[in-house]
Design a protein around this motif. Structure first.
Motif, PDB file in Angstrom:
ATOM      1  N   LEU A   5       8.771   7.935   4.652  1.00  0.00           N
ATOM      2  CA  LEU A   5       9.709   8.211   3.579  1.00  0.00           C
ATOM      3  C   LEU A   5      10.068   6.888   2.926  1.00  0.00           C
ATOM      4  O   LEU A   5      10.605   5.991   3.587  1.00  0.00           O
ATOM      5  N   GLN A   7      12.367   5.160   0.694  1.00  0.00           N
ATOM      6  CA  GLN A   7      13.675   5.208   0.041  1.00  0.00           C
ATOM      7  C   GLN A   7      13.803   3.963  -0.828  1.00  0.00           C
ATOM      8  O   GLN A   7      14.199   2.894  -0.371  1.00  0.00           O
ATOM      9  N   PRO A  39      10.991   9.280  -3.805  1.00  0.00           N
ATOM     10  CA  PRO A  39      12.044  10.153  -4.327  1.00  0.00           C
ATOM     11  C   PRO A  39      11.718  10.761  -5.686  1.00  0.00           C
ATOM     12  O   PRO A  39      10.767  10.371  -6.374  1.00  0.00           O
ATOM     13  N   THR A 167       8.722  18.798   1.542  1.00  0.00           N
ATOM     14  CA  THR A 167       9.332  17.577   1.045  1.00  0.00           C
ATOM     15  C   THR A 167      10.453  17.935   0.071  1.00  0.00           C
ATOM     16  O   THR A 167      10.309  18.832  -0.758  1.00  0.00           O
ATOM     17  N   CYS A 169      12.436  15.752  -2.547  1.00  0.00           N
ATOM     18  CA  CYS A 169      12.488  14.431  -3.172  1.00  0.00           C
ATOM     19  C   CYS A 169      13.676  14.404  -4.124  1.00  0.00           C
ATOM     20  O   CYS A 169      13.764  15.231  -5.034  1.00  0.00           O
ATOM     21  N   TRP A 182      24.110  16.575   1.682  1.00  0.00           N
ATOM     22  CA  TRP A 182      22.663  16.309   1.666  1.00  0.00           C
ATOM     23  C   TRP A 182      22.069  16.461   3.068  1.00  0.00           C
ATOM     24  O   TRP A 182      21.062  17.147   3.267  1.00  0.00           O
ATOM     25  N   ALA A 199      13.225  14.806   3.653  1.00  0.00           N
ATOM     26  CA  ALA A 199      14.172  14.688   2.551  1.00  0.00           C
ATOM     27  C   ALA A 199      14.330  13.213   2.216  1.00  0.00           C
ATOM     28  O   ALA A 199      14.951  12.455   2.969  1.00  0.00           O
ATOM     29  N   VAL A 200      13.752  12.806   1.093  1.00  0.00           N
ATOM     30  CA  VAL A 200      13.761  11.384   0.734  1.00  0.00           C
ATOM     31  C   VAL A 200      14.495  11.208  -0.592  1.00  0.00           C
ATOM     32  O   VAL A 200      14.188  11.879  -1.578  1.00  0.00           O
ATOM     33  N   GLY A 201      15.494  10.330  -0.585  1.00  0.00           N
ATOM     34  CA  GLY A 201      16.289  10.112  -1.779  1.00  0.00           C
ATOM     35  C   GLY A 201      16.209   8.683  -2.266  1.00  0.00           C
ATOM     36  O   GLY A 201      15.731   7.777  -1.576  1.00  0.00           O
ATOM     37  N   SER A 221      18.032   9.211   3.443  1.00  0.00           N
ATOM     38  CA  SER A 221      16.788   9.963   3.649  1.00  0.00           C
ATOM     39  C   SER A 221      16.646  10.337   5.119  1.00  0.00           C
ATOM     40  O   SER A 221      17.065   9.581   6.005  1.00  0.00           O
ATOM     41  N   SER A 233      16.091   8.827  10.234  1.00  0.00           N
ATOM     42  CA  SER A 233      16.958   8.754   9.058  1.00  0.00           C
ATOM     43  C   SER A 233      17.101   7.314   8.599  1.00  0.00           C
ATOM     44  O   SER A 233      16.812   6.365   9.329  1.00  0.00           O
TER      45      SER A 233
END
Length: 276
Positions: A5, A7, A39, A167, A169, A182, A199-201, A221, A233
């Motif tokens: 991921l 971020q 993301p 995913t 994003c 989130w 879950a990647v932000g 994330s 995380s």
């Protein structure tokens, strides 16, 4: 399957952001990942006009992502903006795998638009309609974007279409309780779909962009297992999170918890028939 991921903190220059994709993808390859996920709004952050930035999915920026995927031997998923044909843009994920031609080579247009918390995405963004799944190294992967994560039916539909990993994003909006939402939503969608959620932000830009009103990221994330556990995380700052997922656990969850198998149709108020 080893996934990464990325971020990142996107800026307003698509070329500079593409270089970030190249750098983080190289790091993911060095770590042994087969998939790296970026993301929403990787191409350009929110808070600036998007129509002048948007390109077709087979335009220069998308082709740059494909080259990065080919050069690295990884599948790359990243957020971009594509023209919608009505003056707005589409909020698009490009998914490009290794090989020539790239396999997979797909895209997903965000279905649920962020008309919430005082932001009206639909003014400048047109909605997609079709859920999308791809195959990466034998694993079926569903694609979703940001606000989609608040809509469980999309995730159960992706699971019905075979997704073992989904995913999400995002460029998540900041505010009281938003980071907690989130995390909770990612774990809940994992349980709804009995799938892994990646879950990647966007990273948190801090005070510099906090007053723009645009969703510019909060970090956080994470990867959630099909049992709702947080597997890995990130904090608030730019980071590359690399973790292994065991897709056999998807079958275990679907057999033991069985919410997909036990779903039942029920009468809705707007469709119910009178029996009186």
């Amino acid at each position: 399957m080893r996934i990464a991921l990325a971020q990142i903190l996107s800026g307003t220059d698509p070329a500079a952001n593409l270089q970030l994709v190249r750098e983080y993808t190289a790091r993911a390859a060095d770590a042994g990942a087969t998939l790296v996920v970026f993301p929403e709004a990787t191409m350009c952050r929110f808070g600036v006009p998007l129509a002048p930035i948007a390109e077709p999915v087979d335009g220069p920026w998308g082709d740059g992502v494909r080259r990065i995927a080919s050069d690295s031997g990884l599948t790359v998923i990243a957020g971009m903006f594509t023209p919608s044909g009505d003056g707005r843009v589409r909020n698009t994920l490009i998914a490009a795998g290794p090989g020539s031609p790239n396999q997979p080579d797909a895209h997903y247009d965000k279905i649920h638009l962020y008309d919430a918390f005082g932001f009206t995405e639909s003014r400048t963004v047109a909605a997609g309609r079709e859920p999308v799944v791809i195959t990466v190294d034998g694993v079926t992967v569903g694609l979703t974007v940001c606000y989609d994560i608040r809509f469980p039916a999309l995730y159960t539909e992706l699971a019905r279409r075979g997704a073992q990993l989904v995913t999400a994003c995002a460029s998540w909006g900041s505010g009281p309780g938003k980071l907690e939402q989130w995390t909770l939503l990612a774990r809940a969608r994992a349980l709804d779909s009995m799938s892994y959620i990646a879950a990647v932000g966007q990273a948190d830009p801090g005070e510099a962009l906090g007053g723009s009103g645009a969703p510019t990221g909060v970090g956080g994330s994470l990867v959630a297992s099909p049992f709702g556990e947080v597997v890995a995380s990130a904090g608030a700052h730019p980071d590359l999170v690399v973790t292994d997922i065991d897709v056999d656990r998807v079958a275990d969850a679907r057999e033991s918890i069985a919410v997909l198998r036990n779903r039942s149709d029920f009468a809705r108020a707007d469709r119910a028939e009178s029996i009186g």
